[in-house]
Design a protein around this motif. Structure first.
Motif, PDB file in Angstrom:
ATOM      1  N   HIS A  59       0.808  -1.213   0.000  1.00 44.46           N
ATOM      2  CA  HIS A  59       0.000   0.000   0.000  1.00 44.46           C
ATOM      3  C   HIS A  59       0.847   1.271   0.000  1.00 44.46           C
ATOM      4  O   HIS A  59       0.576   2.202  -0.773  1.00 44.46           O
ATOM      5  CB  HIS A  59      -0.923  -0.022   1.221  1.00 44.46           C
ATOM      6  CG  HIS A  59      -1.929   1.065   1.209  1.00 44.46           C
ATOM      7  ND1 HIS A  59      -1.991   2.027   2.172  1.00 44.46           N
ATOM      8  CD2 HIS A  59      -2.908   1.358   0.326  1.00 44.46           C
ATOM      9  CE1 HIS A  59      -2.971   2.856   1.885  1.00 44.46           C
ATOM     10  NE2 HIS A  59      -3.547   2.481   0.784  1.00 44.46           N
ATOM     11  N   HIS A  63       1.182   4.295  -3.001  1.00 46.67           N
ATOM     12  CA  HIS A  63       1.043   5.748  -2.867  1.00 46.67           C
ATOM     13  C   HIS A  63       2.322   6.449  -3.273  1.00 46.67           C
ATOM     14  O   HIS A  63       2.279   7.503  -3.908  1.00 46.67           O
ATOM     15  CB  HIS A  63       0.689   6.113  -1.428  1.00 46.67           C
ATOM     16  CG  HIS A  63      -0.743   5.880  -1.109  1.00 46.67           C
ATOM     17  ND1 HIS A  63      -1.711   6.806  -1.348  1.00 46.67           N
ATOM     18  CD2 HIS A  63      -1.370   4.801  -0.596  1.00 46.67           C
ATOM     19  CE1 HIS A  63      -2.879   6.323  -0.975  1.00 46.67           C
ATOM     20  NE2 HIS A  63      -2.705   5.105  -0.520  1.00 46.67           N
ATOM     21  N   CYS A  69      -5.409   4.634  -5.505  1.00 46.88           N
ATOM     22  CA  CYS A  69      -5.638   3.592  -4.509  1.00 46.88           C
ATOM     23  C   CYS A  69      -6.999   3.774  -3.871  1.00 46.88           C
ATOM     24  O   CYS A  69      -7.894   3.008  -4.070  1.00 46.88           O
ATOM     25  CB  CYS A  69      -4.523   3.648  -3.480  1.00 46.88           C
ATOM     26  SG  CYS A  69      -4.662   2.430  -2.214  1.00 46.88           S
ATOM     27  N   HIS A  70      -7.154   4.799  -3.083  1.00 44.01           N
ATOM     28  CA  HIS A  70      -8.424   5.016  -2.390  1.00 44.01           C
ATOM     29  C   HIS A  70      -8.703   6.500  -2.281  1.00 44.01           C
ATOM     30  O   HIS A  70      -7.875   7.314  -2.599  1.00 44.01           O
ATOM     31  CB  HIS A  70      -8.411   4.382  -0.985  1.00 44.01           C
ATOM     32  CG  HIS A  70      -7.270   4.810  -0.144  1.00 44.01           C
ATOM     33  ND1 HIS A  70      -7.254   5.935   0.616  1.00 44.01           N
ATOM     34  CD2 HIS A  70      -6.042   4.242   0.032  1.00 44.01           C
ATOM     35  CE1 HIS A  70      -6.110   6.036   1.256  1.00 44.01           C
ATOM     36  NE2 HIS A  70      -5.342   5.038   0.908  1.00 44.01           N
TER      37      HIS A  70
HETATM   38 ZN   LIG Z   1      -4.095   3.908  -0.334  1.00 39.23          ZN
END
Ligand SMILES: [Zn+2]
Length: 70
Positions: A59, A63, A69-70
């Motif tokens: 993760h 980034h 990603c989110h």
């Molecule tokens: Zn993320």
């Protein structure tokens, strides 16, 4: 002020033939492509293993490299 002569040894770097380097370059490219896939696309656009363990492991790298990603 004194000056001292420093002996520099003759170092000859042997050339590496491209034919010997090519298989290793291909292997490194394959490993890099697999790593890039797991960091960038797996469990994002596609998912080879189920769950989100790989996504959690990579993760921060995701980034860092600027992948959405989110
Ligand atoms: Zn993320």
């Amino acid at each position: 002020m004194s000056q001292t002569a420093v002996a520099i040894p003759d170092v000859e770097i042997p050339p590496i033939p491209v034919a010997e380097l090519a298989p290793w370059a291909g292997f490194v490219f394959l490993i890099a492509a697999i790593v890039l896939f797991f960091i960038s696309a797996d469990q994002g656009a596609v998912s080879i293993p189920s769950g989100n363990a790989i996504h959690e492991w990579v993760h921060d790298g995701r980034h860092l490299l600027g992948f959405p990603c989110h």
